[in-house]
Write an enzyme that holds these catalytic residues in place. Structure first.
Site, PDB file in Angstrom:
ATOM      1  CD  GLU A 118       5.161 -33.629   1.055  1.00 12.96           C
ATOM      2  OE1 GLU A 118       5.982 -34.497   1.367  1.00 12.96           O
ATOM      3  OE2 GLU A 118       5.507 -32.501   0.628  1.00 12.96           O
ATOM      4  CG  ASN A 148       9.710 -30.581  -5.763  1.00 10.49           C
ATOM      5  OD1 ASN A 148       9.442 -31.509  -6.524  1.00 10.49           O
ATOM      6  ND2 ASN A 148      10.951 -30.144  -5.603  1.00 10.49           N
ATOM      7  CB  ILE A 149       6.131 -25.676  -7.827  1.00 10.99           C
ATOM      8  CG1 ILE A 149       5.204 -26.779  -8.348  1.00 10.99           C
ATOM      9  CG2 ILE A 149       6.281 -24.547  -8.833  1.00 10.99           C
ATOM     10  CD1 ILE A 149       3.753 -26.372  -8.468  1.00 10.99           C
ATOM     11  CD  GLU A 150      13.793 -26.316  -6.525  1.00 11.28           C
ATOM     12  OE1 GLU A 150      14.202 -27.238  -5.816  1.00 11.28           O
ATOM     13  OE2 GLU A 150      14.480 -25.790  -7.420  1.00 11.28           O
TER      14      GLU A 150
END
Length: 131
Positions: A54, A41-43
């Protein structure tokens, strides 16, 4: 169960960019040639412009020349199961058959539960509907 897939998801999780939530997620996907691609995940400070793990893994798979997802592992922290969100389930559906296994793992790499995509996204709409 695929230890290599789980370990790839575990390694991907450690690369997550989650400065806001501190909730690191890793995913790994096996393609039709048996190759494994990871994603995290990359915020982003401008919610909701980040990426889930995903679709990051799907992007790596496509860029690597894969066309199908044949197995998935997702790893997150906490007591609850960290399953793909609804949008990610649909993104997986674009490249995976309903019977593809999705392993949900604890942060130590233990597989807590395995679902099929059909179980997570029943009666889904996919590419086959547009043929």
């Amino acid at each position: 169960m695929s230890r290599d897939l789980v370990e790839a998801a575990r390694a991907a999780r450690l690369k997550a960019h989650a400065p806001y939530s501190k909730f690191l997620v890793g995913a790994a996907m096996r393609d039709e040639k048996g190759r494994i691609f990871g994603g995290c995940n990359i915020e982003n400070a401008s919610y909701p412009q980040g990426w889930c793990a995903e679709p990051s893994a799907i992007s790596a798979l496509i860029m690597g020349g894969g066309t199908k997802v044949t197995e998935v592992a997702v790893i997150g922290a906490g007591e609850g199961l960290v399953t793909p969100c609804g949008g990610c389930r649909q993104k997986i559906r674009e490249f995976a058959a309903p019977d593809v296994k999705i392993h949900i793992c604890g942060e130590d790499g233990t597989i807590r539960r395995t679902f099929t995509l059909e179980e997570l996204l029943p009666v889904s709409f996919g590419p086959d509907h547009l043929k």
